[in-house]
Design an enzyme around this catalytic site. Sequence first.
Site, mmCIF file in Angstrom:
data_model
loop_
_atom_site.group_PDB
_atom_site.id
_atom_site.type_symbol
_atom_site.label_atom_id
_atom_site.label_comp_id
_atom_site.label_asym_id
_atom_site.label_seq_id
_atom_site.Cartn_x
_atom_site.Cartn_y
_atom_site.Cartn_z
ATOM 1 N N LEU A 67 -4.060 -4.267 -0.855
ATOM 2 C CA LEU A 67 -2.653 -4.431 -1.217
ATOM 3 C C LEU A 67 -1.942 -3.121 -0.905
ATOM 4 O O LEU A 67 -2.516 -2.040 -1.053
ATOM 5 C CB LEU A 67 -2.493 -4.754 -2.706
ATOM 6 C CG LEU A 67 -3.041 -6.086 -3.199
ATOM 7 C CD1 LEU A 67 -2.901 -6.182 -4.717
ATOM 8 C CD2 LEU A 67 -2.338 -7.252 -2.530
ATOM 9 N N ASP A 68 -0.678 -3.217 -0.486
ATOM 10 C CA ASP A 68 0.112 -2.016 -0.248
ATOM 11 C C ASP A 68 0.219 -1.173 -1.515
ATOM 12 O O ASP A 68 0.109 -1.691 -2.632
ATOM 13 C CB ASP A 68 1.536 -2.387 0.197
ATOM 14 C CG ASP A 68 1.592 -2.931 1.610
ATOM 15 O OD1 ASP A 68 0.616 -2.751 2.359
ATOM 16 O OD2 ASP A 68 2.631 -3.541 1.961
ATOM 17 N N TYR A 69 0.472 0.085 -1.322
ATOM 18 C CA TYR A 69 0.696 1.044 -2.412
ATOM 19 C C TYR A 69 1.676 0.498 -3.444
ATOM 20 O O TYR A 69 1.446 0.584 -4.650
ATOM 21 C CB TYR A 69 1.226 2.344 -1.797
ATOM 22 C CG TYR A 69 1.826 3.345 -2.764
ATOM 23 C CD1 TYR A 69 1.007 4.185 -3.517
ATOM 24 C CD2 TYR A 69 3.213 3.476 -2.877
ATOM 25 C CE1 TYR A 69 1.565 5.125 -4.388
ATOM 26 C CE2 TYR A 69 3.768 4.412 -3.738
ATOM 27 C CZ TYR A 69 2.941 5.230 -4.497
ATOM 28 O OH TYR A 69 3.492 6.159 -5.347
ATOM 29 N N ASP A 70 2.778 -0.085 -2.976
ATOM 30 C CA ASP A 70 3.856 -0.525 -3.867
ATOM 31 C C ASP A 70 3.582 -1.860 -4.551
ATOM 32 O O ASP A 70 4.311 -2.241 -5.465
ATOM 33 C CB ASP A 70 5.162 -0.667 -3.072
ATOM 34 C CG ASP A 70 5.684 0.670 -2.596
ATOM 35 O OD1 ASP A 70 5.833 1.575 -3.433
ATOM 36 O OD2 ASP A 70 5.953 0.807 -1.401
ATOM 37 N N THR A 71 2.578 -2.599 -4.090
ATOM 38 C CA THR A 71 2.325 -3.963 -4.559
ATOM 39 C C THR A 71 1.253 -3.966 -5.641
ATOM 40 O O THR A 71 0.228 -3.301 -5.513
ATOM 41 C CB THR A 71 1.867 -4.848 -3.386
ATOM 42 O OG1 THR A 71 2.813 -4.763 -2.330
ATOM 43 C CG2 THR A 71 1.702 -6.297 -3.809
#
Length: 224
Positions: A67-71
């Site tokens: 998952l992306d850093y922000d997710t």
Amino acid sequence: MSNSVEDLAVLPASSEPYQIVYEDDVLLVVNKPAKLLTVPGRHPQNQDCLIRRVQREFPFAEVVHRLDYDTSGLLVLPLTKRVLSDISKQFQARSVTKHYVALVEGKLAKAKGVIDLPLAADEQQRPLYKVCQQQGKPSQTRYQLLSYNSAANQSRVQLEPVTGRSHQLRVHMLALGHAMLGDTLYAPADVAAKSPRLMLHAEYIRFVHPLSRAVLEFTVAAPF
């Protein structure tokens, strides 16, 4: 390999702990907080990440998807090479079902549909991605409107990535005209400023247990 934002920028790691949703002898399912890398970044200051935190307790844990850093949301972490291989094949065969919940600006014109737009790295604005009919890789996202807040002019949307391209859900929703709240990479500044985090959460995952062959499914509701 193209540089990602997670390689280029210093990304402070959240102090919020990960949660174990499921555990057995061969795999874990965890809930990753927002603002935490799944794996270490190339930048020397981006070494704190989910997998390193998990490996303090489970030294053999490995990453099979990210998952992306922000997710925030659900991740499967194999604990053996055999399970890593099996789940990797399930992802490659697109037999793993995942869906996300997002808060986006505006009201969707259609309550459900499929976004079928090819995506490519944006060479002029690295590390971003863009819709590109010429060089883009085929990319599909199924979407469904869950609710609409007329006072805030915001929609809660369920998103199911058929393919797994970088930033696919953000770019596809932007292409529909509905940027995600808190998205500092793609959303207009006023939409990005409406949330201190990206309003995107991996809420649901279903896959086959590599040893028992039982169908496992997990849901962790979005924290927004």
